[in-house]
Design a protein around this motif. Structure first.
Motif, PDB file in Angstrom:
ATOM      1  N   LYS A  16       0.836  -1.206   0.000  1.00  0.00           N
ATOM      2  CA  LYS A  16       0.000   0.000   0.000  1.00  0.00           C
ATOM      3  C   LYS A  16       0.869   1.252   0.000  1.00  0.00           C
ATOM      4  O   LYS A  16       0.572   2.235  -0.688  1.00  0.00           O
ATOM      5  CB  LYS A  16      -0.928   0.003   1.199  1.00  0.00           C
ATOM      6  N   ALA A  17       1.967   1.220   0.765  1.00  0.00           N
ATOM      7  CA  ALA A  17       2.872   2.363   0.804  1.00  0.00           C
ATOM      8  C   ALA A  17       3.502   2.610  -0.564  1.00  0.00           C
ATOM      9  O   ALA A  17       3.608   3.757  -1.008  1.00  0.00           O
ATOM     10  CB  ALA A  17       3.957   2.136   1.855  1.00  0.00           C
ATOM     11  N   CYS A  19       2.244   1.782  -3.511  1.00  0.00           N
ATOM     12  CA  CYS A  19       1.205   2.306  -4.412  1.00  0.00           C
ATOM     13  C   CYS A  19       0.940   3.785  -4.131  1.00  0.00           C
ATOM     14  O   CYS A  19       0.775   4.584  -5.055  1.00  0.00           O
ATOM     15  CB  CYS A  19      -0.079   1.496  -4.268  1.00  0.00           C
ATOM     16  N   PHE A  20       0.907   4.141  -2.862  1.00  0.00           N
ATOM     17  CA  PHE A  20       0.700   5.539  -2.467  1.00  0.00           C
ATOM     18  C   PHE A  20       1.864   6.401  -2.962  1.00  0.00           C
ATOM     19  O   PHE A  20       1.656   7.467  -3.558  1.00  0.00           O
ATOM     20  CB  PHE A  20       0.553   5.614  -0.950  1.00  0.00           C
ATOM     21  N   GLY A  23       1.809   6.790  -6.681  1.00  0.00           N
ATOM     22  CA  GLY A  23       0.758   7.733  -7.050  1.00  0.00           C
ATOM     23  C   GLY A  23       1.181   9.181  -6.847  1.00  0.00           C
ATOM     24  O   GLY A  23       0.783  10.063  -7.599  1.00  0.00           O
ATOM     25  N   LEU A  24       1.985   9.411  -5.830  1.00  0.00           N
ATOM     26  CA  LEU A  24       2.472  10.774  -5.581  1.00  0.00           C
ATOM     27  C   LEU A  24       3.472  11.214  -6.641  1.00  0.00           C
ATOM     28  O   LEU A  24       3.371  12.313  -7.175  1.00  0.00           O
ATOM     29  CB  LEU A  24       3.133  10.865  -4.203  1.00  0.00           C
ATOM     30  N   LEU A  60       1.755   6.448   6.594  1.00  0.00           N
ATOM     31  CA  LEU A  60       1.511   7.117   5.307  1.00  0.00           C
ATOM     32  C   LEU A  60       1.650   8.632   5.430  1.00  0.00           C
ATOM     33  O   LEU A  60       2.026   9.301   4.468  1.00  0.00           O
ATOM     34  CB  LEU A  60       0.141   6.732   4.754  1.00  0.00           C
ATOM     35  N   LYS A  64       4.070  10.806   3.097  1.00  0.00           N
ATOM     36  CA  LYS A  64       3.599  12.004   2.387  1.00  0.00           C
ATOM     37  C   LYS A  64       4.483  13.209   2.702  1.00  0.00           C
ATOM     38  O   LYS A  64       4.857  13.967   1.802  1.00  0.00           O
ATOM     39  CB  LYS A  64       2.150  12.298   2.761  1.00  0.00           C
TER      40      LYS A  64
END
Length: 91
Positions: A16-17, A19-20, A23-24, A60, A64
């Motif tokens: 998940k990290a 993919c996040f 995406g960024l 997350l 970010k």
């Protein structure tokens, strides 16, 4: 919190990290580096995590903030102000 099972946390959150992070930034290598740095930062600062709250959200947020810090550094180094006039070459 020294008794955390980091391997389990990484296994549970790495995909998940990634993919996040992808995406960024939209770049595979940058996303992998960002996730690695975020896990390192989380390990260093685990004492600031409230165990009554989900690890994933806290992690997350770290990821970010690392991304945003990196973009600010990049913009300072390579960015141009939109307020400055464009200097045209004599070509």
């Amino acid at each position: 919190m020294a008794d955390l099972d980091w391997e389990a946390l990484i296994d549970a959150n790495a995909n998940k990290a990634y993919c996040f992070a992808f995406g960024l930034g939209g770049n595979e290598n940058d996303a992998k580096e960002l996730v690695q740095e975020a896990f390192t930062r989380a390990m260093d600062r685990i004492d600031s995590h409230d165990p009554s709250l989900p690890f994933e959200a806290w992690f997350l947020t770290i990821l970010k903030h690392l991304y945003l810090d990196g973009t600010k550094k990049y913009e300072k180094r390579f960015g141009q102000s939109l307020d400055q006039p464009i200097i045209e070459s004599g070509l």
